[in-house]
Design a protein around this motif. Structure first.
Motif, short mmCIF file in Angstrom:
data_model
loop_
_atom_site.label_atom_id
_atom_site.label_comp_id
_atom_site.label_asym_id
_atom_site.label_seq_id
_atom_site.Cartn_x
_atom_site.Cartn_y
_atom_site.Cartn_z
N PRO A 127 0.05 -29.37 11.05
CA PRO A 127 -1.12 -30.23 11.20
C PRO A 127 -2.41 -29.46 10.89
O PRO A 127 -2.45 -28.23 10.98
N SER A 157 -3.88 -25.98 12.61
CA SER A 157 -2.74 -25.24 13.13
C SER A 157 -2.35 -24.13 12.16
O SER A 157 -2.67 -24.18 10.97
N ASN A 206 -1.74 -24.26 17.73
CA ASN A 206 -2.60 -25.40 17.45
C ASN A 206 -3.97 -25.17 18.08
O ASN A 206 -4.07 -25.01 19.30
N ASP A 211 -5.52 -30.66 19.20
CA ASP A 211 -4.42 -31.59 19.41
C ASP A 211 -4.21 -32.38 18.13
O ASP A 211 -5.14 -33.08 17.68
N PRO A 212 -3.03 -32.32 17.51
CA PRO A 212 -2.80 -33.04 16.26
C PRO A 212 -3.02 -34.55 16.37
O PRO A 212 -3.35 -35.21 15.38
N LYS A 213 -2.85 -35.11 17.58
CA LYS A 213 -3.00 -36.56 17.74
C LYS A 213 -4.44 -36.97 17.99
O LYS A 213 -4.97 -37.88 17.34
N SER A 214 -5.09 -36.29 18.93
CA SER A 214 -6.46 -36.70 19.29
C SER A 214 -7.53 -36.01 18.46
O SER A 214 -8.66 -36.50 18.37
N GLY A 215 -7.18 -34.85 17.89
CA GLY A 215 -8.18 -34.09 17.13
C GLY A 215 -9.11 -33.29 18.01
O GLY A 215 -10.04 -32.65 17.51
N THR A 264 -12.82 -31.18 15.24
CA THR A 264 -12.08 -31.08 14.00
C THR A 264 -12.19 -29.69 13.39
O THR A 264 -13.28 -29.11 13.31
N SER A 309 2.87 -24.64 20.30
CA SER A 309 3.71 -25.85 20.32
C SER A 309 5.14 -25.60 19.86
O SER A 309 6.01 -26.45 20.08
#
Length: 463
Positions: free
Chosen positions: A62, A65, A413, A416-420, A431, A453
């Motif tokens: 991601p 990362s 990471n 967070d890959p989901k929330s940014g 970001t 992760s």
């Protein structure tokens, strides 16, 4: 065409001391055995050919990362994980009697229950901390150390397992019966430990035995000489403690009449197969002696603060080419996380450098490290010690992303890959378009397990 696991994204490693390399938009191809098949730019003809393989499994990292080689812990007392963070107010020799010997004896008395539980949890904790290989002190009982080896092999973690050899002790109930029985047990453990994985292909054999005289105060000259011969005959690695603390150094000098480095050397235990922990009381000629012998040092800066009145001369050792890696020294150090050892190594080196400047009143403003003869190391050098430096000391080809090396890696990471949103202590920025040196330094200073992760060892995902 053989199948490959393709990792696509940013890769960070230290190719040599002080040099950090960031590989953006690269592919690392890993073969079926867990070795790195190739490293190439993703947007290239070679990269395109890998991505076109129909049988390839692709892992795209991601944004924000990167993959980093796993850490190596060169000095850890596995049974002492039982009482981590206890009694650090005592001098070394008193601390050993009050805590260490008792805990180790306790595990030897209950190998299938207590020892297996402690060692299984230790392996899990090390993996969560990003450690892929550890050089371990165990206990004096063969069976307990075989359980330690089994726990690491089952966890998929590289373990260099040391059955303690000690025919002298200040605790009468925790000592081997004789020099002869100690040597017999050491040889037996080597063969039994090797036998644990003999049925597996070589690349899946993750544990190996290490000859482990605890330190000079617990070993007779006869035992040390016998262990030196055993190491030479069987080509087995050696680990011990060298010149660690004032009370230990004085003990050896009063009992043997020489420093412990001389005792190890005359016993054929100061070799290219040897890793010695601490070495804080070594002078320049002694460091030269390590360099000549090819002996590496497990630098344990956190435990040195507690148990040694001197810091290890790290900069001097590195400058003359002594092999150095980092150790947690659990439980003399209160955490298994090598990130703490990295940070403490830099802190200690900077304190040494500042103290030298104050003592000599040498001007430092505007002067380069070469002009001042700085004793400090920086975070990039510490990262080298934690990865490639430790790997070289252990004879491993891990520690960097190069063709032919085992794929031992950890995914970090920053967000967070989901929330940014930034993870852990890195939550003050969002970001991350590109992993820069500035972001890497932030992670080095502030990162924790929440930023990790995944972990792979020999190509196998273990976290």
């Amino acid at each position: 065409m053989p199948s490959s696991n393709l990792f696509v994204g940013t890769f960070v490693h230290t190719t040599h001391l002080g040099h950090l390399e960031v590989l953006h938009d690269h592919i690392v191809a890993v073969d079926e055995l867990g070795f790195i098949e190739d490293v190439c730019v993703a947007d290239s003809l070679t990269g395109a050919s890998y991505l076109a393989r129909p049988e390839a499994t692709i892992t795209s990292l991601p944004q924000g990362s990167f993959l980093l080689p796993t850490f190596c812990d060169l000095h850890l007392h596995a049974p002492q994980y039982l009482y981590l963070g206890t009694g650090l107010h005592l001098p070394l020799m008193e601390w050993l009697n009050a805590y260490a010997f008792k805990a180790e004896e306790q595990l030897d008395q209950d190998p299938n229950g207590l020892a297996r539980m402690v060692y299984t949890r230790l392996a899990e904790r090390l993996i969560r901390a990003g450690t892929g290989a550890a050089l371990l002190f165990g206990t004096i009982k063969e069976e307990t150390n075989l359980i330690l080896a089994d726990a690491f092999q089952n966890a998929g973690l590289r373990g260099f397992i040391g059955k303690l050899s000690m025919d002298k002790s200040t605790r009468p109930s925790y000592v081997e019966a004789s020099t002869e029985s100690s040597l017999t047990s050491a040889a037996s453990f080597i063969h039994r430990c090797e036998g644990l994985t003999a049925h597996l292909p070589k690349h899946q054999q993750l544990v190996e035995p290490v000859i482990t005289p605890r330190f000079v105060p617990t070993c007779t000259d006869e035992l040390l000489s016998g262990l030196g011969q055993l190491s030479a005959d069987l080509n087995v690695k050696v680990q011990s403690h060298l010149a660690e603390a004032r009370d230990q150094v004085d003990w050896v000098k009063s009992e043997r009449g020489v420093d412990d480095i001389e005792v190890f050397d005359r016993s054929n235990l100061l070799t290219s197969r040897t890793i010695q922990a601490h070495c804080t009381f070594l002078d320049s000629p002694s460091l030269d002696r390590l360099k000549f012998a090819g002996t590496a040092v497990a630098h344990c800066p956190l435990s040195n603060v507690y148990f040694s009145s001197l810091p290890f001369p790290l900069r001097e050792a590195l400058d003359i080419g002594v092999g150095v890696g980092l150790g947690s020294d659990v439980a003399g150090g209160y955490t298994v996380d090598i990130s703490t050892a990295m940070r403490q190594a830099v802190i200690t080196s900077r304190i040494r450098d500042s103290a030298r400047k104050e003592a000599t009143r040498q001007p430092s403003h505007g002067a380069s490290s070469s002009e001042t003869g700085s004793l400090a190391i920086d975070w990039k050098e510490a990262l080298y010690l934690a990865t490639k430096g430790g790997a070289e000391a252990l004879g491993l080809k891990t520690g960097q992303f190069v063709r032919g090396a085992p794929f031992d890696a950890q995914q970090i990471n920053l967000v967070d890959p989901k929330s940014g949103k930034g993870l852990g202590q890195l939550d003050f920025f969002g970001t991350v378009d590109r992993v820069t040196i500035e972001f890497l330094e932030k992670w080095w200073c502030l990162g924790d397990p929440s930023n990790r992760s995944a972990v792979w060892i020999q190509g196998k995902k273990v976290l």
